[in-house]
Design an enzyme around this catalytic site. Sequence first.
Site, PDB file in Angstrom:
ATOM      1  N   HIS B  46      11.093 -76.490  16.349  1.00  0.00           N
ATOM      2  CA  HIS B  46      10.775 -75.139  15.963  1.00  0.00           C
ATOM      3  C   HIS B  46      11.904 -74.178  16.329  1.00  0.00           C
ATOM      4  O   HIS B  46      12.337 -73.357  15.529  1.00  0.00           O
ATOM      5  CB  HIS B  46       9.489 -74.733  16.662  1.00  0.00           C
ATOM      6  CG  HIS B  46       8.993 -73.406  16.248  1.00  0.00           C
ATOM      7  ND1 HIS B  46       8.646 -73.133  14.947  1.00  0.00           N
ATOM      8  CD2 HIS B  46       8.824 -72.265  16.943  1.00  0.00           C
ATOM      9  CE1 HIS B  46       8.265 -71.885  14.861  1.00  0.00           C
ATOM     10  NE2 HIS B  46       8.365 -71.327  16.050  1.00  0.00           N
ATOM     11  N   GLU B  68       8.607 -80.270  11.253  1.00  0.00           N
ATOM     12  CA  GLU B  68       7.516 -79.598  11.947  1.00  0.00           C
ATOM     13  C   GLU B  68       6.184 -79.901  11.292  1.00  0.00           C
ATOM     14  O   GLU B  68       5.177 -80.115  11.961  1.00  0.00           O
ATOM     15  CB  GLU B  68       7.737 -78.082  11.906  1.00  0.00           C
ATOM     16  CG  GLU B  68       8.578 -77.555  13.007  1.00  0.00           C
ATOM     17  CD  GLU B  68       8.684 -76.058  12.872  1.00  0.00           C
ATOM     18  OE1 GLU B  68       8.287 -75.365  13.812  1.00  0.00           O
ATOM     19  OE2 GLU B  68       9.138 -75.579  11.822  1.00  0.00           O
ATOM     20  N   ASN B 504      29.010-104.167  21.254  1.00  0.00           N
ATOM     21  CA  ASN B 504      29.450-105.518  21.472  1.00  0.00           C
ATOM     22  C   ASN B 504      28.416-106.328  22.239  1.00  0.00           C
ATOM     23  O   ASN B 504      28.087-107.456  21.898  1.00  0.00           O
ATOM     24  CB  ASN B 504      30.738-105.442  22.269  1.00  0.00           C
ATOM     25  CG  ASN B 504      31.588-106.622  21.995  1.00  0.00           C
ATOM     26  OD1 ASN B 504      31.278-107.690  22.490  1.00  0.00           O
ATOM     27  ND2 ASN B 504      32.614-106.451  21.187  1.00  0.00           N
TER      28      ASN B 504
END
Lengths: 153, 767
Positions: B46, B68, B504
Amino acid sequence: MGEDLKFIMFSLGHESYGVEVDHVNTIERMMPITRVPKTPDFVKGVINLRGSVIPIIDLRSRFGLEETEYTEQTRIIIVSIKDIEVGLIVAEANDVFDIDSDLIEPAPELVGGIEAKYLQGIAKLDQQGVLVLLNLTEVLNKNEIVQLEEFEV
Amino acid sequence: MSSDQYLNMFIDEAKEHLQHLNDNVMKLENAPENLELVQEIFRSAHTLKGMSATMGFDDLSSLTHEMENVLDLVRNSKIQMNSFIFDVLFNSLDILELMLSDIFEGGTGKADVSDIVSALHTIVVKNHEEGQNVERNQETDNTAAELDEHQYSVLKRSLESKQVFYIKINIDEGCLLKVARVFMVTSTLEKNGEIVKITPSTDDIEQELINNELLLYFISDVDEETLKHEILNISEISSIEIDVVDHHFLEKHFVDMQQNRTENEERIKPKGQSDIEKRNEPEKQPEKQPEKQPEKQPEKHSKSEKQHVLEKQPEKHSKSEKQHVLEKQPEKHSEPEKQHEPKKLLKTEKQSEPKKKLKSEKQSEPEKKLKPKKQHVPDKKSVKTSSNRTIRVDIDKLDTLMNLFSELLIDRVRLEALSSEINRMDLTETVEHMSRVSGDIQNIVLNLRMMPVESVFNRFPRMVRDLAKSLNKEVELIITGADTELDRNVIDEIGDPLVHLLRNALDHGIETPAERALSGKSEKGSLYLSAYQSGNQVFIEIEEDGRGINKEKVINIALKKQIISNEEAQTMSEEQIHQLIFSPGFSTADKVSDISGRGVGLDVVKTKINSLGGEIQIDSKIGEGTKFSVQLPLTLSIIPAMLVKQGEEKYAIPLSSILETDILQKQDIKIVHNINMIEYREKLIPILFLKNIYDIPGTNDPADYNIVILQKGDDKLAIVVDEFIGQQEIVLKSLGNYLTNIFAISGATILGDGQVALIVDPNALFK
């Protein structure tokens, strides 16, 4: 009349040269220089300019001219172009001159032994005679700092 | 007014929120039931939305807006989080991040968000459908459309400046998706004006408690005919009646309605209760049509509810004006609060109270009132309390401070030298005191530049999650020591190498769940990322319990690629073998993966870490796992160094590379394979002369050599110097952009006497 350009005038011996004032930070007296190994001869080393480490170039040497002794008149002109800041050792530094851009002509192939690529042009002045204007971008071209081969054990 | 000055602040804060969002969504993924987290996430989203809208980054704010919507459903327990929603949310966050970096680079933060927005939409719409199905059977007889006082007053006021319509819309009997149809109607209307009240209520619509009739109070500038035309354009609308409402009409309805209410209430008290509860839940999205409406008093409520329908989360409104921009109908905002009022109130006192509130708010600035505000407040508070303790400082200013301080440090060294020469008690005392004070200042200045590695680490959980998912592996990432601090410069540089190492570890270290099960390990791999400080070094370790490095394989590949010779292969230590994977072009991956090959690019990691003055080591046991330890200097700007002298020149050698200093007889030098070697701790190590390394003039050739033993990993070498000056803290200075890549010189420092001394780069001396 063209626009007025401001140049700092200096000499490397017999001739008078100029660099645009916009590129000049300060003009310093000669000071101790620390040699930097594995750099070209014209790179004299670095100085401590109020806390900043600045590389110093001998301009005569840079142009392939014979180096001369440093004297009381020798000056270091600190110039900067883009992100590069360098000090140029010159024989003597004088005033600021206004030069009408109309008076600037292309440089001939060679001026006092300096190749044309290092020059921006020449200006004919009444009192000082001929002023050679430097092309700083080319003078500070890093590509010409030849990297020496690596140290061998 | 230029918003430039706020841009940096915006970017910083937006980044923080984004990080916060990422963290919390991750947490939520592990604890989907935690509604507090959802609240947190919602708040961040928000705030981010509001910020972006204020700055005019509409795409950013509209995307957060959609997020939202989804989050709102979640926090109101309308939907359960599921992996699809998580993926969509994470995708949204990624896109937000992209936009943000675009903005950072001077762009406009524009991005094509349509896909992700529609994905978010789908979630919301789907929910409606589900919601309806579930609740369809609940009773529905509260259809009496009431105008509450607030709506009534809104309508009344609107009459003065605009037209108010009472609209009755009938939907085809055969319409299958009535909710969708209602949604279309309401969106069409919203484009033209404001819906004050819709019957059936949004809740009912949402629950598909709709028959074919929809009643609306609608405020608009558009004329009747146009409205009619627009509505009829929607398919499956069978008829529309529009009445222009005047004061008289309104009055009548309101009065009727109140009576009705009273009756209703009495009739349905028990039920009423549940209704109230329902309504109080923040917002639902009504979409289908009204069911039966026995009485024709459409209530004006429609407005607030509608909004809900469209936006699903009224709270968002709270933000500033931008929203309005986005939603085009600022006016609506003004009334969102209504929802809260229980619609069914009978008592006048009750009614009047809320009303008052609304009114006063309305009069002031409409935008501020919304509910969202309430939510917001706590949010702000908590932020404030924590942020009050710190201030944001431009890194350039810190750099300047650092530079100034290093000037001071140089002067201090100078003063110390002078005072020992002058040898006067009070001067010496003063200088000593100054040294102590400046030492303390030095610590503080250095500390100011320190940041917790957290700022780098916190992007990893998300990365590991995504990666594990795409690799179909199960991994638990355990981070410790995230509060360990490092110089800001190091922090900036260390992220990429760590990313590489983590990828990795995931790709090559940790096995698939099946493989793990076979070898008797738990299916879920563990990946530890830890940081700690030790002396002047910070260690960052990445450790997994995977398959370990297969040394034979590494040697074979190294031989094949001619990185080592057969002889070398015989004599290499385990550590040396492991280090082979850092060789350029090295890879043990059987097949190339797009994520990493152990070795592909690891040379880059090593180079980077070395350039930071750090080291990387590997520890690995086949079948048990691998550990990468990255060792980094605390700071790059002030380091302890040994000053040495050769001829007339002084050089500084970083202490971190020095093992010890020693004195050596000339005849101890042996020549092996044409290389000068000395014996050091039963091993032969090369010996170099500083004067040769740097072509230093001078012919000095004493019988006793002063040597410095340098080490880099397991390698050692000795350097002969003329003289040791001593140990000193030096301030690192760059040689600038003109002199770059000078062999074996990593920078310069300024000594107490104002001279420049070059700093030896020991790493360059090892080949």
